[in-house]
Scaffold this motif. Structure first.
Motif, PDB file in Angstrom:
ATOM      1  N   ARG A  37     -14.361  -7.583   5.514  1.00 53.15           N
ATOM      2  CA  ARG A  37     -12.979  -7.791   5.072  1.00 53.15           C
ATOM      3  C   ARG A  37     -12.251  -6.454   4.942  1.00 53.15           C
ATOM      4  O   ARG A  37     -12.842  -5.469   4.501  1.00 53.15           O
ATOM      5  CB  ARG A  37     -12.945  -8.510   3.720  1.00 53.15           C
ATOM      6  CG  ARG A  37     -13.523  -9.919   3.715  1.00 53.15           C
ATOM      7  CD  ARG A  37     -13.264 -10.581   2.368  1.00 53.15           C
ATOM      8  NE  ARG A  37     -13.679 -11.976   2.334  1.00 53.15           N
ATOM      9  CZ  ARG A  37     -14.786 -12.427   1.766  1.00 53.15           C
ATOM     10  NH1 ARG A  37     -15.604 -11.557   1.182  1.00 53.15           N
ATOM     11  NH2 ARG A  37     -15.079 -13.701   1.777  1.00 53.15           N
ATOM     12  N   ILE A  38     -10.973  -6.438   5.302  1.00 49.09           N
ATOM     13  CA  ILE A  38     -10.143  -5.254   5.107  1.00 49.09           C
ATOM     14  C   ILE A  38      -9.234  -5.467   3.890  1.00 49.09           C
ATOM     15  O   ILE A  38      -8.787  -6.589   3.627  1.00 49.09           O
ATOM     16  CB  ILE A  38      -9.292  -4.926   6.347  1.00 49.09           C
ATOM     17  CG1 ILE A  38      -8.286  -6.037   6.650  1.00 49.09           C
ATOM     18  CG2 ILE A  38     -10.181  -4.649   7.554  1.00 49.09           C
ATOM     19  CD1 ILE A  38      -7.230  -5.656   7.677  1.00 49.09           C
ATOM     20  N   PRO A  39      -8.957  -4.397   3.114  1.00 41.88           N
ATOM     21  CA  PRO A  39      -8.024  -4.527   1.992  1.00 41.88           C
ATOM     22  C   PRO A  39      -6.586  -4.580   2.497  1.00 41.88           C
ATOM     23  O   PRO A  39      -6.200  -3.821   3.398  1.00 41.88           O
ATOM     24  CB  PRO A  39      -8.278  -3.260   1.177  1.00 41.88           C
ATOM     25  CG  PRO A  39      -8.784  -2.272   2.177  1.00 41.88           C
ATOM     26  CD  PRO A  39      -9.541  -3.054   3.214  1.00 41.88           C
ATOM     27  N   ALA A  52       7.944  -3.750   7.278  1.00 41.18           N
ATOM     28  CA  ALA A  52       7.318  -2.513   7.747  1.00 41.18           C
ATOM     29  C   ALA A  52       5.843  -2.514   7.391  1.00 41.18           C
ATOM     30  O   ALA A  52       5.451  -2.997   6.331  1.00 41.18           O
ATOM     31  CB  ALA A  52       8.000  -1.306   7.114  1.00 41.18           C
ATOM     32  N   PHE A  53       5.014  -1.951   8.292  1.00 44.17           N
ATOM     33  CA  PHE A  53       3.608  -1.780   7.954  1.00 44.17           C
ATOM     34  C   PHE A  53       3.251  -0.309   7.874  1.00 44.17           C
ATOM     35  O   PHE A  53       3.820   0.542   8.568  1.00 44.17           O
ATOM     36  CB  PHE A  53       2.690  -2.516   8.939  1.00 44.17           C
ATOM     37  CG  PHE A  53       2.465  -1.836  10.266  1.00 44.17           C
ATOM     38  CD1 PHE A  53       1.517  -0.823  10.404  1.00 44.17           C
ATOM     39  CD2 PHE A  53       3.178  -2.227  11.390  1.00 44.17           C
ATOM     40  CE1 PHE A  53       1.307  -0.202  11.625  1.00 44.17           C
ATOM     41  CE2 PHE A  53       2.959  -1.610  12.620  1.00 44.17           C
ATOM     42  CZ  PHE A  53       2.024  -0.594  12.737  1.00 44.17           C
ATOM     43  N   LEU A  54       2.315  -0.004   6.978  1.00 40.77           N
ATOM     44  CA  LEU A  54       1.690   1.305   6.862  1.00 40.77           C
ATOM     45  C   LEU A  54       0.197   1.098   7.035  1.00 40.77           C
ATOM     46  O   LEU A  54      -0.398   0.296   6.323  1.00 40.77           O
ATOM     47  CB  LEU A  54       1.966   1.937   5.489  1.00 40.77           C
ATOM     48  CG  LEU A  54       3.412   2.109   5.048  1.00 40.77           C
ATOM     49  CD1 LEU A  54       3.458   2.651   3.622  1.00 40.77           C
ATOM     50  CD2 LEU A  54       4.165   3.024   5.992  1.00 40.77           C
ATOM     51  N   SER A  55      -0.426   1.806   7.975  1.00 48.18           N
ATOM     52  CA  SER A  55      -1.848   1.604   8.235  1.00 48.18           C
ATOM     53  C   SER A  55      -2.574   2.939   8.287  1.00 48.18           C
ATOM     54  O   SER A  55      -1.984   3.979   8.608  1.00 48.18           O
ATOM     55  CB  SER A  55      -2.049   0.849   9.551  1.00 48.18           C
ATOM     56  OG  SER A  55      -1.502   1.572  10.647  1.00 48.18           O
ATOM     57  N   VAL A  69      -1.130   5.450   1.908  1.00 43.71           N
ATOM     58  CA  VAL A  69      -0.853   4.014   1.849  1.00 43.71           C
ATOM     59  C   VAL A  69      -1.110   3.467   0.455  1.00 43.71           C
ATOM     60  O   VAL A  69      -0.326   2.663  -0.076  1.00 43.71           O
ATOM     61  CB  VAL A  69      -1.693   3.265   2.900  1.00 43.71           C
ATOM     62  CG1 VAL A  69      -1.432   1.759   2.819  1.00 43.71           C
ATOM     63  CG2 VAL A  69      -1.387   3.775   4.310  1.00 43.71           C
ATOM     64  N   ARG A  70      -2.183   3.912  -0.191  1.00 39.83           N
ATOM     65  CA  ARG A  70      -2.489   3.436  -1.549  1.00 39.83           C
ATOM     66  C   ARG A  70      -1.407   3.827  -2.544  1.00 39.83           C
ATOM     67  O   ARG A  70      -1.017   3.025  -3.405  1.00 39.83           O
ATOM     68  CB  ARG A  70      -3.829   3.994  -2.022  1.00 39.83           C
ATOM     69  CG  ARG A  70      -5.037   3.419  -1.307  1.00 39.83           C
ATOM     70  CD  ARG A  70      -6.314   3.633  -2.099  1.00 39.83           C
ATOM     71  NE  ARG A  70      -6.417   4.962  -2.669  1.00 39.83           N
ATOM     72  CZ  ARG A  70      -7.164   5.277  -3.724  1.00 39.83           C
ATOM     73  NH1 ARG A  70      -7.858   4.323  -4.341  1.00 39.83           N
ATOM     74  NH2 ARG A  70      -7.240   6.510  -4.174  1.00 39.83           N
ATOM     75  N   GLU A  71      -0.934   5.058  -2.449  1.00 41.19           N
ATOM     76  CA  GLU A  71       0.069   5.511  -3.416  1.00 41.19           C
ATOM     77  C   GLU A  71       1.393   4.779  -3.239  1.00 41.19           C
ATOM     78  O   GLU A  71       2.058   4.435  -4.220  1.00 41.19           O
ATOM     79  CB  GLU A  71       0.250   7.017  -3.326  1.00 41.19           C
ATOM     80  CG  GLU A  71      -0.950   7.782  -3.860  1.00 41.19           C
ATOM     81  CD  GLU A  71      -0.693   9.271  -4.065  1.00 41.19           C
ATOM     82  OE1 GLU A  71       0.484   9.653  -4.230  1.00 41.19           O
ATOM     83  OE2 GLU A  71      -1.675  10.036  -4.082  1.00 41.19           O
ATOM     84  N   CYS A  87       0.756  -3.153   3.630  1.00 45.79           N
ATOM     85  CA  CYS A  87      -0.039  -1.932   3.443  1.00 45.79           C
ATOM     86  C   CYS A  87      -1.489  -2.214   3.825  1.00 45.79           C
ATOM     87  O   CYS A  87      -2.145  -3.082   3.234  1.00 45.79           O
ATOM     88  CB  CYS A  87       0.042  -1.457   1.999  1.00 45.79           C
ATOM     89  SG  CYS A  87       1.710  -0.942   1.529  1.00 45.79           S
ATOM     90  N   LEU A  88      -1.990  -1.441   4.808  1.00 45.76           N
ATOM     91  CA  LEU A  88      -3.339  -1.615   5.345  1.00 45.76           C
ATOM     92  C   LEU A  88      -4.067  -0.274   5.244  1.00 45.76           C
ATOM     93  O   LEU A  88      -4.141   0.480   6.216  1.00 45.76           O
ATOM     94  CB  LEU A  88      -3.254  -2.070   6.805  1.00 45.76           C
ATOM     95  CG  LEU A  88      -2.400  -3.321   7.077  1.00 45.76           C
ATOM     96  CD1 LEU A  88      -2.038  -3.417   8.548  1.00 45.76           C
ATOM     97  CD2 LEU A  88      -3.129  -4.568   6.611  1.00 45.76           C
ATOM     98  N   PRO A  89      -4.628   0.054   4.088  1.00 50.09           N
ATOM     99  CA  PRO A  89      -5.167   1.400   3.884  1.00 50.09           C
ATOM    100  C   PRO A  89      -6.442   1.704   4.645  1.00 50.09           C
ATOM    101  O   PRO A  89      -6.715   2.871   4.952  1.00 50.09           O
ATOM    102  CB  PRO A  89      -5.399   1.464   2.372  1.00 50.09           C
ATOM    103  CG  PRO A  89      -5.576   0.038   1.957  1.00 50.09           C
ATOM    104  CD  PRO A  89      -4.678  -0.752   2.855  1.00 50.09           C
TER     105      PRO A  89
END
Length: 334
Positions: A37-39, A52-55, A69-71, A87-89
């Motif tokens: 699994r991905i967070p 928008a996505f951030l990866s 991405v976490r922040e 958000c896909l860290p």
């Protein structure tokens, strides 16, 4: 594309306007049949706006982007968010756990597997699950990377500047250097852009560590993008002080070692070096037979060696030419 102000849906769930969800999304299975699994964090704003996505960490040992991405997802004040933020860290969870660049066992590059295929290899099946659920529904995207092991990059953007919407996104991020390049097949930025989601790659620092100065610079870039697209009213588009776009006609090169030995670098990433200036020395274990490495033209060091030992042909540094007006500005500063 997700319509502004609508519910964000994915296979197995949905996020209503005004709602935030943190969850782990199943993309594969282990040899034992346990889920991989991905967070994922999705914040759907109450006000309409783009999606928008951030990866980060499609290469499992590239850590700087994870913290960016976490922040954004968990420390920023997002109450005035317009639109939806995906958000896909950590995309490559198996690689992250093993602290390897590629998918362990499969030895595949996840960032050459997009948009994926539900009936193909393990990496392409993972990529398909990620792409169809969390990339295709977005309007713009930023994919964070670092240099590979043993090298380090100054923060810069890689983007296909011939695409009008990618150009807008790259300029909004506000990095000093933009490398204009067509992405290789299978990369997230290339395949997302082809699917109608303009995407840039942000390169920053080195693998296996957090580098606070680069993380902060990248966060400022994200804030600038959010301002450009009206995602956050409290943000402002930034100007980096100077900027050069490294296009097809710009001189650029990886300077490589012609012999093996131990390297002493005399310049840092992001530093201006002048034609003929000595930027590195290669010596043998007895510090004899020094080989001086000189800059073939005046430019900025986008990437440099971190591991100080080389074989013939190993890269020492990535030097790119500056636009004349930028060069004059930097040279005037000494």
């Amino acid at each position: 594309m997700a319509a502004s102000g609508d519910v964000f849906t994915f296979n197995g769930g949905k996020v209503e306007p005004g709602e935030r969800q943190n969850f782990r999304y199943r993309i594969s299975e282990t040899y034992l049949g346990d889920p991989v699994r991905i967070p994922v964090t999705i914040i759907n704003g109450e006000r309409p706006g783009p999606t928008a996505f951030l990866s980060a960490a499609s290469h499992g040992d590239e850590l700087n982007g994870i913290e960016v991405v976490r922040e954004v997802a968990h420390e920023w004040e997002l109450s005035d968010l317009a639109g939806t933020l995906v958000c896909l860290p950590v995309l490559n969870v198996p690689g992250f756990i093993a602290q390897q660049r590629y998918l362990p066992i499969y030895d595949r590059d996840l960032n050459r597997s997009f948009p994926g295929d539900p009936e193909s290899t393990s990496s392409k099946r993972m990529a398909h699950r990620i792409f169809t659920n969390f990339i295709e529904p977005c309007d713009v995207g930023i994919d964070f990377h670092t240099s590979t092991r043993g090298r380090t990059n100054m923060l810069h953007v890689r983007a296909d500047m011939t695409d009008e919407e990618v150009h807008r996104l790259a300029m909004a991020f506000g990095s000093k250097v933009v490398i204009d390049s067509e992405p290789p097949d299978g990369t997230l930025r290339g395949e997302a852009t082809n699917a109608g989601t303009p995407t840039i790659t942000v390169e920053m620092g080195e693998a296996h560590r957090f580098q606070r100065d680069l993380i902060d610079d990248a966060l400022a870039g994200v804030q600038s993008v959010f301002a450009e697209y009206g995602i956050l009213e409290s943000a402002a588009v930034r100007w980096p002080g100077w900027r050069t776009i490294v296009a097809g006609g710009t001189e650029k090169t990886w300077i490589r070692a012609d012999g093996g030995g131990i390297v002493d670098m005399h310049a840092s990433r992001g530093e201006l070096v002048r034609e003929g200036e000595q930027i590195a020395t290669i010596t043998n274990p007895f510090k004899a037979d020094d080989v001086a490495i000189e800059a073939p033209f005046t430019g900025v060091l986008v990437g440099i060696l971190e591991n100080p030992v080389v074989y013939p042909g190993n890269p020492l540094c990535h030097l790119v030419e500056l636009e004349p007006e930028v060069r004059r500005v930097l040279e005037s500063r000494g």
